[in-house]
Scaffold this motif. Structure first.
Motif, PDB file in Angstrom:
ATOM      1  N   PRO A 176       1.018  -1.325  -0.129  1.00 47.33           N
ATOM      2  CA  PRO A 176      -0.130  -0.051  -0.009  1.00 47.33           C
ATOM      3  C   PRO A 176       0.768   1.354  -0.129  1.00 47.33           C
ATOM      4  N   VAL A 177       2.019   1.157   0.779  1.00 43.20           N
ATOM      5  CA  VAL A 177       2.815   2.345   0.771  1.00 43.20           C
ATOM      6  C   VAL A 177       3.728   2.558  -0.701  1.00 43.20           C
ATOM      7  N   LEU A 178       4.032   1.586  -1.190  1.00 46.35           N
ATOM      8  CA  LEU A 178       4.558   1.575  -2.455  1.00 46.35           C
ATOM      9  C   LEU A 178       3.863   2.052  -3.648  1.00 46.35           C
ATOM     10  N   LEU A 179       2.327   1.760  -3.570  1.00 45.80           N
ATOM     11  CA  LEU A 179       1.450   2.034  -4.467  1.00 45.80           C
ATOM     12  C   LEU A 179       0.847   3.393  -4.346  1.00 45.80           C
ATOM     13  N   ALA A 180       1.107   4.055  -3.180  1.00 43.95           N
ATOM     14  CA  ALA A 180       0.446   5.222  -2.577  1.00 43.95           C
ATOM     15  C   ALA A 180       0.683   6.309  -3.621  1.00 43.95           C
ATOM     16  N   THR A 181      -0.306   7.105  -3.724  1.00 39.09           N
ATOM     17  CA  THR A 181      -0.051   8.444  -4.553  1.00 39.09           C
ATOM     18  C   THR A 181      -0.626   9.585  -3.767  1.00 39.09           C
ATOM     19  N   GLY A 182      -1.119   9.388  -2.355  1.00 42.12           N
ATOM     20  CA  GLY A 182      -1.581  10.464  -1.751  1.00 42.12           C
ATOM     21  C   GLY A 182      -0.598  11.368  -0.834  1.00 42.12           C
ATOM     22  N   THR A 183      -1.330  12.213   0.241  1.00 40.46           N
ATOM     23  CA  THR A 183      -0.430  13.082   0.844  1.00 40.46           C
ATOM     24  C   THR A 183       0.609  11.986   1.808  1.00 40.46           C
ATOM     25  N   GLY A 184       1.828  12.570   1.672  1.00 45.96           N
ATOM     26  CA  GLY A 184       2.930  11.703   2.533  1.00 45.96           C
ATOM     27  C   GLY A 184       3.612  10.555   1.712  1.00 45.96           C
ATOM     28  N   SER A 185       3.024  10.196   0.535  1.00 46.22           N
ATOM     29  CA  SER A 185       3.485   9.177  -0.149  1.00 46.22           C
ATOM     30  C   SER A 185       5.053   9.528  -0.713  1.00 46.22           C
ATOM     31  N   ASP A 186       5.232  10.838  -0.918  1.00 44.59           N
ATOM     32  CA  ASP A 186       6.455  11.477  -1.251  1.00 44.59           C
ATOM     33  C   ASP A 186       7.638  11.159  -0.364  1.00 44.59           C
ATOM     34  N   VAL A 187       7.352  11.033   1.002  1.00 45.74           N
ATOM     35  CA  VAL A 187       8.257  10.926   2.127  1.00 45.74           C
ATOM     36  C   VAL A 187       8.430   9.364   2.163  1.00 45.74           C
ATOM     37  N   MET A 188       7.196   8.603   2.225  1.00 49.48           N
ATOM     38  CA  MET A 188       7.313   7.106   2.488  1.00 49.48           C
ATOM     39  C   MET A 188       7.864   6.171   1.446  1.00 49.48           C
ATOM     40  N   LYS A 189       7.430   6.732   0.077  1.00 52.13           N
ATOM     41  CA  LYS A 189       8.028   5.652  -1.129  1.00 52.13           C
ATOM     42  C   LYS A 189       9.362   5.645  -1.155  1.00 52.13           C
ATOM     43  N   PRO A 190      10.226   6.795  -1.071  1.00 54.70           N
ATOM     44  CA  PRO A 190      11.793   6.497  -1.373  1.00 54.70           C
ATOM     45  C   PRO A 190      12.249   5.747  -0.046  1.00 54.70           C
ATOM     46  N   ILE A 191      11.776   5.377   0.883  1.00 54.11           N
ATOM     47  CA  ILE A 191      12.162   4.507   2.079  1.00 54.11           C
ATOM     48  C   ILE A 191      11.621   3.145   1.656  1.00 54.11           C
ATOM     49  N   THR A 192      10.545   2.942   1.066  1.00 60.42           N
ATOM     50  CA  THR A 192       9.884   1.731   0.793  1.00 60.42           C
ATOM     51  C   THR A 192      10.634   1.025  -0.346  1.00 60.42           C
ATOM     52  N   ILE A 193      10.896   1.732  -1.483  1.00 59.12           N
ATOM     53  CA  ILE A 193      11.282   1.372  -2.570  1.00 59.12           C
ATOM     54  C   ILE A 193      12.411   0.311  -2.501  1.00 59.12           C
ATOM     55  N   PRO A 194      13.599   1.022  -2.077  1.00 55.82           N
ATOM     56  CA  PRO A 194      14.805   0.237  -1.818  1.00 55.82           C
ATOM     57  C   PRO A 194      14.799  -0.885  -0.935  1.00 55.82           C
ATOM     58  N   PHE A 195      13.897  -0.858   0.007  1.00 59.19           N
ATOM     59  CA  PHE A 195      13.774  -1.882   1.047  1.00 59.19           C
ATOM     60  C   PHE A 195      12.994  -3.057   0.276  1.00 59.19           C
ATOM     61  N   VAL A 196      12.114  -2.984  -0.512  1.00 57.07           N
ATOM     62  CA  VAL A 196      11.182  -4.173  -1.022  1.00 57.07           C
ATOM     63  C   VAL A 196      12.065  -4.849  -1.957  1.00 57.07           C
ATOM     64  N   PHE A 197      12.481  -4.058  -2.999  1.00 54.62           N
ATOM     65  CA  PHE A 197      13.155  -4.626  -4.032  1.00 54.62           C
ATOM     66  C   PHE A 197      14.708  -5.084  -3.590  1.00 54.62           C
ATOM     67  N   GLY A 198      15.298  -4.566  -2.690  1.00 54.41           N
ATOM     68  CA  GLY A 198      16.416  -4.983  -2.091  1.00 54.41           C
ATOM     69  C   GLY A 198      16.181  -6.316  -1.303  1.00 54.41           C
ATOM     70  N   LEU A 199      15.096  -6.414  -0.861  1.00 53.12           N
ATOM     71  CA  LEU A 199      14.481  -7.573   0.127  1.00 53.12           C
ATOM     72  C   LEU A 199      14.647  -8.853  -1.005  1.00 53.12           C
ATOM     73  N   ILE A 200      14.012  -8.600  -1.937  1.00 52.33           N
ATOM     74  CA  ILE A 200      13.777  -9.570  -3.266  1.00 52.33           C
ATOM     75  C   ILE A 200      14.945 -10.423  -3.680  1.00 52.33           C
ATOM     76  N   THR A 201      16.055  -9.505  -4.124  1.00 56.65           N
ATOM     77  CA  THR A 201      17.372  -9.796  -4.465  1.00 56.65           C
ATOM     78  C   THR A 201      18.128 -10.485  -3.466  1.00 56.65           C
ATOM     79  N   SER A 202      18.217 -10.015  -1.943  1.00 52.95           N
ATOM     80  CA  SER A 202      18.554 -10.720  -0.925  1.00 52.95           C
ATOM     81  C   SER A 202      17.933 -11.938  -0.519  1.00 52.95           C
ATOM     82  N   THR A 203      16.827 -12.282  -0.516  1.00 56.93           N
ATOM     83  CA  THR A 203      15.928 -13.305  -0.500  1.00 56.93           C
ATOM     84  C   THR A 203      16.514 -14.588  -1.394  1.00 56.93           C
ATOM     85  N   LEU A 204      16.336 -14.070  -2.668  1.00 51.32           N
ATOM     86  CA  LEU A 204      17.121 -14.971  -3.680  1.00 51.32           C
ATOM     87  C   LEU A 204      18.586 -15.467  -3.462  1.00 51.32           C
TER      88      LEU A 204
END
Length: 235
Positions: A176-204
């Protein structure tokens, strides 16, 4: 006053400084230039991060050493960190996100989770190898490389389902944070994007490459010393 769009704040201010220095060669006596606002806050935050990130990595290394009592296992676990960094960096490029303090916070959180999953995988494999060595010694047999590989496979397979459950909960919970477009998403998405996709590569990496790397190290130890020194951890 000016705003920055479609690029990072640091390089924008550096380019502006060069243009200003080309026009204003020398200031009159009593005059000075100061770059303030968000740039000033970013410079201050970057100075803190240059101290915080090395301290975080040192603390992680110390905790890992007191857990495994050998730098060999510490290095094996820390090998997941660069792979997580690669996944996070590619995600920033894909989503066209510039590096910022929020992104740095996301990477710090990513490093912690990547190390945690690596530790859990290594503990399961260590316990499996310990049981195999104990069984072989009780039967007065010689430990072979195939015995080591079978034990590592059993330990890694035992950790597969809990690992996937942990990662999927983190990823789905942050969608929900990754796909959010409302108020506050400009602050939370930069935190979430590297965390989610980095977690995918580290899991593999942890599920596929880390057991292979651990097996290579253990088989080398077996060939060199003729035996394995394995520490058992409580479940």
């Amino acid at each position: 006053l000016f705003n920055v769009r479609d690029r990072d704040l640091g390089s924008t201010v550096n380019d502006a400084k060069k243009k200003l220095e080309a026009v204003v060669k020398k200031l009159p006596k009593g005059y000075f230039l100061t770059w303030s606002g968000q740039y000033e806050n970013q410079v201050r935050a970057n100075e803190r991060l240059t101290m915080i990130i090395p301290i975080v990595l040192i603390i992680i290394m110390v905790i890992l050493y007191f857990t495994f009592h050998t730098f060999r296992e510490v290095l094996i676990v820390l090998s997941a960190v660069p792979v997580a960094l690669v996944g996070g960096a590619y995600s920033l490029h894909f989503f066209n996100v510039n590096f910022s303090v929020a992104v740095a916070v996301g990477f710090i959180a990513l490093f912690g989770v990547a190390v945690e999953t690596g530790v859990l995988m290594l503990v399961y494999m260590n316990n499996s190898v310990f049981k195999k060595v104990k069984r072989v010694n009780s039967e007065n047999k010689e430990l072979t490389s195939q015995d080591v590989e079978d034990a590592i496979y059993d330990g890694a397979a035992l950790r597969l389902r809990p690992k996937l459950m942990t990662v999927l909960v983190d990823i789905i919970g942050l969608m929900p944070v990754l796909l959010a477009t409302g108020t506050g998403s400009d602050v939370m998405k930069p935190i979430t994007i590297p965390f989610v996709f980095g977690l995918i590569t580290s899991t593999l990496f942890v599920l596929i490459v880390l057991p292979v790397l651990y097996a290579l190290v253990r088989e080398y130890e077996l060939r060199k010393h003729g035996k394995l020194i394995v520490q058992e951890f409580e479940d």
